[in-house]
Design a protein around this motif. Structure first.
Motif: not given
Ligand code: C2E
Ligand code: MG
Ligand code: MG
Ligand code: MG
Length: 284
Positions: A255-262
């Motif tokens: 899913r699209p997610c904020f970069i810090e959540d990778y």
């Protein structure tokens, strides 16, 4: 009424079916404020190679954390009230910042969506050109919807200038509109993205499968890459492989997610985005 602290016009739908027509003076004013304050963020969604499920690219998708609406709603409003060029500039800067802080390796192709107004002005070509200089030798793409291409005489030079910088141009939402075969004739592009509405049908519809198979062949013959959007199931992914489609994007892979959540410890090239169970997700 207020939704999550966001003043919204009475009667306006905020669900997935909300459209630009439901825009309101309140939304417009709030949007202007958001642009002035830089309230936007980018979510990233992986684009994978279907043969090995490795991430080959990420698409930057704008998010407005304060507001309970997605870009399908506020981008058309921003276009209409003349804010889109500022928003595109902010998107480019946010993407460059994420790229530069090394969170998106240069080997991963970064895709940015442009609007019709962007595709018609050389300023955008100059902006992207600056961006590509800042980013050095990294893979950069832009995605245009065919609405961008309704005036090929105005978009053609902009697209050529963008491609002259080594930035790829892909046609988004392909297969659902009215002008796109014509635009393939009139404009030199690098790839097409098959719209999720077509992807969604490939399980059940032989017609959809034949269309996708032939779109793939046609694109191949024209030297264009093909990415299928909106892949949600294993069955769809298998069909796409069988039909000769190499690249895909969708909730199945991330899913699209904020970069810090990778997951930070692992290179983005080896992972898909966290799924709904494991990560904090950007809406949409
Ligand atoms: P798009 O460029 O075609 O982006 C794909 C949309 O499909 C995204 O919606 C994404 O979240 C959603 N999606 C991805 N995988 C799946 C899936 O498996 N199933 C389903 N049902 N949906 C999936 P999103 O983020 O709401 O963006 C909607 C549209 O808004 C985008 O469509 C694009 O046209 C526009 N947009 C997004 N970000 C920007 C931006 O930074 N600038 C501009 N100008 N437009 C943007
Ligand atoms: Mg796109
Ligand atoms: Mg699309
Ligand atoms: Mg779309």
């Amino acid at each position: 009424r207020e939704i999550g602290g966001f003043p919204y016009a009475p009667g306006a739908s905020v669900g997935p079916d909300a459209t630009a027509r439901e825009s309101s003076p309140v939304l417009e004013a709030t949007l202007r404020h958001a642009v002035a304050q830089g309230e936007f963020r980018l979510a990233y969604q992986p684009i994978v190679d279907l043969r090995n499920h490795r991430t080959v690219g990420v698409e930057a998708l704008i998010r407005w954390p304060r507001a309970p609406i997605g870009p399908d709603v506020f981008i058309p409003t921003a276009e209409r009230i003349g804010l889109i060029r500022d928003i595109t500039r902010q998107v480019c800067l946010l993407a460059a910042r994420d790229r530069i802080t090394q969170r998106i390796p240069g080997s991963i192709r970064l895709s940015i969506n442009l609007s019709a107004a962007d595709a018609e002005t050389m300023e955008t070509a100059a902006l992207l050109s600056d961006l590509s200089l800042t980013l050095g030798d990294t893979a950069l793409s832009v995605e245009l919807t065919e609405r961008c291409l309704l005036s090929p005489e105005r978009c053609g030079p902009v697209i050529r200038a963008i491609r002259a910088r080594g930035i790829q141009v892909h046609l988004d939402d392909f297969g659902t509109g009215y002008a796109n075969l014509q635009s393939l004739v009139e404009l030199a592009l690098d790839g097409i993205k098959i719209d999720h509405r077509l992807t969604r049908c490939i399980d059940d519809s032989r017609a959809a499968r034949e269309i996708v198979r032939h779109l793939g062949r046609m694109a191949g013959a024209l030297g264009l890459s093909v990415t299928a959007e909106g892949v949600e199931t294993e069955a769809q992914a298998r069909w796409l492989s069988v039909l000769g489609i190499r690249r895909a994007q969708g909730w199945l892979f991330g899913r699209p997610c904020f970069i810090e959540d990778y997951p930070a410890a692992r290179p983005l090239a080896q992972i898909a985005a966290p799924d709904a169970a494991s990560g904090r997700l950007a809406p949409g």
